[in-house]
Write an enzyme that holds these catalytic residues in place. Structure first.
Site, PDB file in Angstrom:
ATOM      1  N   LYS A 225     -18.919  19.019  -1.272  1.00  0.00           N
ATOM      2  CA  LYS A 225     -18.774  18.414  -2.600  1.00  0.00           C
ATOM      3  C   LYS A 225     -20.169  18.112  -3.154  1.00  0.00           C
ATOM      4  O   LYS A 225     -20.935  19.035  -3.354  1.00  0.00           O
ATOM      5  CB  LYS A 225     -17.873  17.181  -2.506  1.00  0.00           C
ATOM      6  CG  LYS A 225     -16.432  17.533  -2.052  1.00  0.00           C
ATOM      7  CD  LYS A 225     -15.511  16.333  -2.138  1.00  0.00           C
ATOM      8  CE  LYS A 225     -14.070  16.692  -1.853  1.00  0.00           C
ATOM      9  NZ  LYS A 225     -13.712  16.672  -0.431  1.00  0.00           N
TER      10      LYS A 225
ATOM     11  N   THR B 268     -16.806  15.360   3.785  1.00  0.00           N
ATOM     12  CA  THR B 268     -16.844  16.807   3.667  1.00  0.00           C
ATOM     13  C   THR B 268     -18.277  17.190   3.341  1.00  0.00           C
ATOM     14  O   THR B 268     -19.086  16.338   2.943  1.00  0.00           O
ATOM     15  CB  THR B 268     -15.907  17.299   2.537  1.00  0.00           C
ATOM     16  OG1 THR B 268     -16.147  16.525   1.370  1.00  0.00           O
ATOM     17  CG2 THR B 268     -14.454  17.192   2.939  1.00  0.00           C
TER      18      THR B 268
ATOM     19  N   GLU C 143     -15.835  26.492  22.366  1.00  0.00           N
ATOM     20  CA  GLU C 143     -15.155  25.221  22.630  1.00  0.00           C
ATOM     21  C   GLU C 143     -16.029  24.311  23.495  1.00  0.00           C
ATOM     22  O   GLU C 143     -16.632  24.774  24.476  1.00  0.00           O
ATOM     23  CB  GLU C 143     -13.835  25.450  23.371  1.00  0.00           C
ATOM     24  CG  GLU C 143     -12.709  25.910  22.486  1.00  0.00           C
ATOM     25  CD  GLU C 143     -12.543  27.406  22.487  1.00  0.00           C
ATOM     26  OE1 GLU C 143     -13.552  28.115  22.732  1.00  0.00           O
ATOM     27  OE2 GLU C 143     -11.413  27.866  22.253  1.00  0.00           O
TER      28      GLU C 143
ATOM     29  N   ARG D   8     -17.831  24.746   2.978  1.00  0.00           N
ATOM     30  CA  ARG D   8     -16.556  24.063   3.195  1.00  0.00           C
ATOM     31  C   ARG D   8     -16.547  23.546   4.621  1.00  0.00           C
ATOM     32  O   ARG D   8     -16.707  24.318   5.576  1.00  0.00           O
ATOM     33  CB  ARG D   8     -15.380  25.044   3.038  1.00  0.00           C
ATOM     34  CG  ARG D   8     -15.293  25.713   1.690  1.00  0.00           C
ATOM     35  CD  ARG D   8     -15.130  24.723   0.575  1.00  0.00           C
ATOM     36  NE  ARG D   8     -13.863  24.062   0.625  1.00  0.00           N
ATOM     37  CZ  ARG D   8     -12.955  24.093  -0.360  1.00  0.00           C
ATOM     38  NH1 ARG D   8     -13.190  24.784  -1.458  1.00  0.00           N
ATOM     39  NH2 ARG D   8     -11.829  23.440  -0.252  1.00  0.00           N
TER      40      ARG D   8
ATOM     41  N   ASP E 154     -14.799   6.941   3.990  1.00  0.00           N
ATOM     42  CA  ASP E 154     -14.698   8.377   3.697  1.00  0.00           C
ATOM     43  C   ASP E 154     -15.555   8.631   2.462  1.00  0.00           C
ATOM     44  O   ASP E 154     -15.164   8.290   1.343  1.00  0.00           O
ATOM     45  CB  ASP E 154     -13.220   8.727   3.433  1.00  0.00           C
ATOM     46  CG  ASP E 154     -13.023  10.183   3.056  1.00  0.00           C
ATOM     47  OD1 ASP E 154     -14.018  10.870   2.759  1.00  0.00           O
ATOM     48  OD2 ASP E 154     -11.864  10.632   3.034  1.00  0.00           O
TER      49      ASP E 154
ATOM     50  N   TYR F 174     -17.057  32.131  19.968  1.00  0.00           N
ATOM     51  CA  TYR F 174     -16.199  31.012  20.369  1.00  0.00           C
ATOM     52  C   TYR F 174     -17.032  30.048  21.202  1.00  0.00           C
ATOM     53  O   TYR F 174     -17.781  30.474  22.078  1.00  0.00           O
ATOM     54  CB  TYR F 174     -15.017  31.511  21.202  1.00  0.00           C
ATOM     55  CG  TYR F 174     -13.693  31.413  20.465  1.00  0.00           C
ATOM     56  CD1 TYR F 174     -13.299  30.216  19.877  1.00  0.00           C
ATOM     57  CD2 TYR F 174     -12.851  32.514  20.363  1.00  0.00           C
ATOM     58  CE1 TYR F 174     -12.101  30.125  19.196  1.00  0.00           C
ATOM     59  CE2 TYR F 174     -11.649  32.430  19.684  1.00  0.00           C
ATOM     60  CZ  TYR F 174     -11.275  31.224  19.094  1.00  0.00           C
ATOM     61  OH  TYR F 174     -10.102  31.135  18.425  1.00  0.00           O
TER      62      TYR F 174
HETATM   63  N1  DSN Z   1      -9.382  18.137  -3.013  1.00  0.00           N
HETATM   64  C1  DSN Z   1     -10.327  17.066  -2.894  1.00  0.00           C
HETATM   65  C2  DSN Z   1     -10.643  16.466  -4.203  1.00  0.00           C
HETATM   66  O1  DSN Z   1     -10.538  17.171  -5.180  1.00  0.00           O
HETATM   67  O2  DSN Z   1     -11.000  15.305  -4.295  1.00  0.00           O
HETATM   68  C3  DSN Z   1      -9.913  16.033  -1.928  1.00  0.00           C
HETATM   69  O3  DSN Z   1      -9.369  16.586  -0.804  1.00  0.00           O
END
Ligand code: DSN
Length: 436
Positions: free
Chosen positions: A229, A226, A56, A235, A200, A54
């Site tokens: 991707k 994120t 914080e 993740r 984003d 932990y």
């Molecule tokens: N689930 C993601 C996507 O497939 O684009 C976005 O949050």
């Protein structure tokens, strides 16, 4: 209690599911554009003893003891993110994309403040102002859309909406838009109407890091992404921003904090508890990979593969939204094939053929998001596996057969044979069993 237990013996049910999922991933063609195959090293870091800690707070400003190594880890993750994207400030703690966007809104907007985002049906994201999402419920959201004819963004139209609506924030970014985003043009509009600009880049972060898409970093006030991707990490998410005081003066006139401080305190203690240090370790590993020259080659191939897949699909008489792609994703419009609202049918038929995609709305969707008329595909995962343009031809042929047959089971079964033959040539995680 035996701390040395392994999952195979302690929990055979879950162990079996992991192995079956590994087989599914190995044998199938993964085309969901937001998914990828991460590095084994990323999974090792995510499954490491940092899970137990932990922490914080932020490096050297923690609430709990025992954080000397976590401090080193988080500092390195931040430094690598800054180097990779060339940003002034990075917060690596957001748990995922939605919490990252939530933190930005929490930092910069008051409840009910107005922001302008990309319509979900035409390529935005739930958190960009959808009425079913916290963003649409807590804030006053207005949206811009693609041109109905070209199915592309027209920045002059975005500008007119911004001038009329006077939002406090403008969001650029996509989840289902196959074209480039002009972040510079978004910034010019934001400056003209005195709004914050949040980009984003969750979908295209790997393309930005690999130098094959314009970066929003020189322009936008805040950039969220994120990490799992096209960036190929674990993740999670990060927030990057400028550190100027001018920005907070606009809406937080009495605050002495600058933008970076506002973002940091919105993430913690504003919204989150302890950072997931195991995932942050994995983020640092992924940033290190993305800093290598090979990552540029990867990102370039992702785009080449998307173009090859798009061209082959169009040659097979499949209609694509905007008639092509500039990035990693493709949106099939199935209406000309008599499949309006049949996204679920075709998604299932492609699943049966070993091709994983997701049904998606098309711009100005005449049906519903649950039964939409489009199919979203992307090339980050197949490219991670080593596939190139010639493999895209095999995949396009399979997709076209399934669509043209309107989901015929025999056709799916035949395509499945071709897909198994294809994926057998591109082993995924050779030698892997569970977490070793
Ligand atoms: N689930 C993601 C996507 O497939 O684009 C976005 O949050």
């Amino acid at each position: 209690m035996n701390l040395m237990n392994d999952i195979e013996t302690s929990d055979p049910k879950i162990s079996d599911m992991i192995l079956r999922e590994l087989k599914r991933q190995e044998e199938g063609v993964e085309l969901i554009p937001s998914e990828n195959y991460t590095y084994r090293s990323v999974m090792q870091a995510a499954g490491s003893v940092f899970t137990n800690k932990y922490s914080e707070g932020y490096p050297h400003k923690r609430y709990y003891g025992g954080n000397e190594i976590v401090d080193e880890l988080e500092t390195l993750a931040i430094e690598r993110a800054k180097k990779l994207f060339g940003c002034e400030h990075a917060n690596v703690q957001p748990y995922s994309g939605s919490p990252a966007n939530q933190a930005v809104y929490f930092a910069l907007l008051n409840l009910k403040d107005k922001f302008l985002g990309f319509n979900l049906t035409s390529g935005g994201h739930l958190t960009h102002g959808s009425h079913v999402n916290f963003s649409g419920k807590n804030y006053t959201c207005v949206s811009y859309d693609v041109d109905p004819k070209t199915e592309m963004l027209d920045m002059e139209v975005v500008r007119k909406i911004a001038i009329k609506e006077k939002p406090k924030m403008i969001i650029s970014g996509l989840t289902a838009y196959p074209r480039k985003i002009d972040f510079k043009a978004f910034q010019e509009i934001a400056e003209e109407v005195d709004a914050y600009h949040m980009a984003d880049i969750s979908h295209i972060a790997g393309l930005v890091a690999g130098g094959v898409h314009q970066s929003p970093i020189p322009y936008a006030d805040v950039v969220t992404t994120t990490t799992h991707k096209s960036l190929r990490g674990p993740r999670g998410a990060i927030i990057m921003c400028k550190t100027e005081d001018r920005l907070h003066d606009l809406y937080h006139a009495n605050s002495k904090k600058n933008l970076a401080q506002l973002i940091d305190s919105a993430v913690f203690p504003g919204l989150q508890g302890g950072p997931h240090d195991n995932v942050n370790a994995a983020k640092a590993v992924a940033f290190n990979e993305a800093l290598k020259p090979e990552f540029k080659t990867y990102a370039t191939q992702v785009v080449k593969n998307a173009k090859a897949l798009a061209e082959e699909l169009m040659a097979l008489d499949i209609k694509l939204v905007s008639n092509g792609t500039d990035n990693h994703l493709i949106l099939i419009d199935m209406r000309p094939d008599g499949l309006t609202g049949e996204g679920k049918l075709i998604q299932n038929a492609l699943d049966a053929a070993g091709i994983t995609v997701n049904k998606n709305t098309v711009p100005y969707e005449p049906s519903t998001p649950f039964n939409p008329s489009g199919m979203r595909l992307g090339t980050p995962a197949v490219t991670s596996r080593g596939m190139k343009e010639s493999e895209m031809k095999v995949i396009a042929a399979g997709i076209a057969k399934v669509i043209k047959s309107k989901g015929d089971k025999t056709v799916s079964a035949n395509v499945h044979k071709d897909i198994l033959e294809l994926t057998a040539k591109f082993p995924l995680y050779p030698g892997m069993s569970i977490l070793k």
